[in-house]
Structure formats: C-alpha cells, structure tokens
Design a protein around this motif. Structure first.
Motif: not given
Length: 302
Positions: A107, A110, A203-207, A209
């Motif tokens: 992944q 972002s 995560s899926g939004d590029g954060r 975690r």
C-alpha cells in the motif's frame, strides 16, 4: 546462534488453543513477509510470533518493554502483547493485537501518511536515551559512508555485468561528499533501525497506522531511519518526511546515500546467494532509493 527446530502447525495450534478462549476456532495463516521470526496471523485480530533462536528471544523480551517506552511519543500504533512466554525451552513467543492495515510493500503512503512518518521520526528523538539503554537497547556507532561507498562501488560493477545497474550513477557520491555527509557529533537518538516496507502498517487512504518489529532498535545515527524510509516509501517521500520532522539537507542526504549504497550491496549479494531476500524486493528497494530528488540538485557540499 543455536537454531531451533521449526515449529509445526500442530505446535502453533496447541499454543493458540492454550492462549485464547476460542483458540480452536481462529484460522491460523503463516505471514509471508519477513524471515527472522516464525509468524502467523491468528484469525483477524491477532498475530503470533515465535522466536527461532535464543538471541532473537532475548531481543523479543527487550522489545516488549521498549514498545511501552516508545508508544506515548511516536504518534502511530505499536503492537500490544496480550500474552507472552516460551514455546520451547529458552525460545519466546508473543501473541499481539493485529494493527489493521496493509504492509507498506503493498500500500502506497499518501501525503498525510508522510506527515505520520514525520511524527514518528520526531517522536523517536523525544524517547529518553538512558531509559532505552536501561532496557538493554544497544548504542551503535554511525557507519562510515566512505566505507559504504567503496563497497557499493564494487557491487555496482557486479550489477553492471548483470545488466542491473549503471555504475556511473554512483559517481554522484564523491569521496569529499562522503566526508561532508559524516554524522553530526552528538546526534544520537533512539532509532527503529529496520524501517522497511513490511514493518509499516498503511491504511487504504495511505495513512501510516503502525510500526512493527522493534527488535533491531538502537541508540545511534537517526539518519539510519531516513535510509530505511527511502527503501520503504522512496527517496522523495522519505526526504519530505524527514524535512517535516526538522532534519536539514545534510542528514537527509546522508540517509539517502546510506540507503543507496545498501541497496547496491544487498542486490549484488542477492544475485550470488539463494538464501538472500527475494530479488523482486531487492530490485524494488533499489529503485525506490535511487529515485531522483530536488534536494541533491540544489544542495552544494563544501
């Protein structure tokens, strides 16, 4: 190190059954990434890690305490152990909560995720060094960039013969530049020391975690973590995160060249040794670390 016998699926199943009320139910799946630990996903909520030898077991015991020390500082999650002990004589296990997300190898991070990485680098500077050392975290000397440059030069010639790399690209790092990029005196902090993609949970939004596997942590050169990020997320993103964390041009460039030299020697070693990291991963890390960045074009080293 004394190598233990590889645990069987039955060994893992019996251990999980003893640790979890529904231990007979969760699906147990080996984790594909990483080679130092025997690791399994246990259902959708836990990860079981078994130390393969006594040295790893020692570092795993230290890691349990170190996680608690770093957790308040770094702004991203670290695993929480719900059970730990020995799965064989002198060989430890930890059953950890699973941090939701994907591997950084799968992944992309972002722009907001780069800010998460900046918070990680900033937070590590705030961890009290003496407390880390009191837990057994070693203090390590900075590596010589000139020595790495020399080794990378030999590796680059080997890779050129295999049509893997243009050795002229390494000429950007001259001997005087390597001297200029020596670490600053007294700049020693807690470093993760193994910030590769598989140890970042994204995560899926590029954060970003979470950060996994603190067994190689040391008090030493913070640019080692900038180097790790260059391998994990690419040179531009690593430098942007380090800059957000307050690092100037020289430590950013030092971290970048540590990563670049390392990727050359590791890929050359991987082409010779069948037991090295997979070649696709080594090639991907080399490509990320050698991505061009504006900083190296506008920074003049004197």
């Amino acid at each position: 190190m004394t190598q233990a016998a590889t645990p069987t699926t039955d060994t893992v199943r019996r251990l999980v059954r003893s640790l979890l009320p529904d231990g007979g139910g969760p699906r147990i799946t080996p984790v594909a990434e990483g080679g130092e630990h025997f690791t399994w996903f246990v259902g959708a909520r836990h990860v079981l890690r078994l130390a393969p030898d006594r040295e790893t077991a020692r570092r795993r015991r230290r890691e349990l305490r170190l996680r608690d020390l770093v957790r308040p500082h770094i702004g991203v999650a670290v695993p929480v152990s719900i059970a730990h002990g020995e799965w064989a004589s002198g060989l430890t296990y930890t059953l950890d909560t699973l941090i939701p997300g994907d591997s950084g190898e799968q992944q992309d991070v972002s722009a907001v995720g780069e800010a998460d990485l900046a918070g990680l680098l900033t937070g590590l500077r705030e961890v009290p060094e003496r407390q880390a050392e009191a837990l057994g975290v070693p203090r390590v000397r900075p590596r010589s960039l000139e020595a790495l440059r020399t080794a990378a030069g030999r590796a680059a010639e080997q890779l050129a013969a295999a049509d893997e790399f243009d050795p002229a690209r390494l000429q950007q790092l001259t001997a005087p530049a390597a001297v200029q990029l020596a670490p600053q005196p007294g700049a020693a902090f807690l470093v993760h020391h193994d910030l590769k993609g598989e140890h970042l949970v994204v995560s899926g939004d590029g954060r970003v975690r979470g950060v996994l596997d603190w067994t190689d942590a040391a008090v030493g050169d913070p640019t080692e973590d900038i180097a790790g990020l260059a391998l994990a997320v690419g040179a531009p993103a690593a430098v942007r995160a380090a800059t957000l964390a307050g690092y100037g041009a020289r430590p950013c460039l030092r971290g970048l060249w540590l990563a670049r030299c390392d990727t050359l020697t590791r890929l050359a070693d991987g082409l010779r040794r069948p037991d090295a990291d997979p070649l696709p991963l080594l090639r991907a890390q080399l490509a990320r670390a050698w991505e061009a960045i504006l900083l190296e074009r506008v920074t003049e080293l004197r």
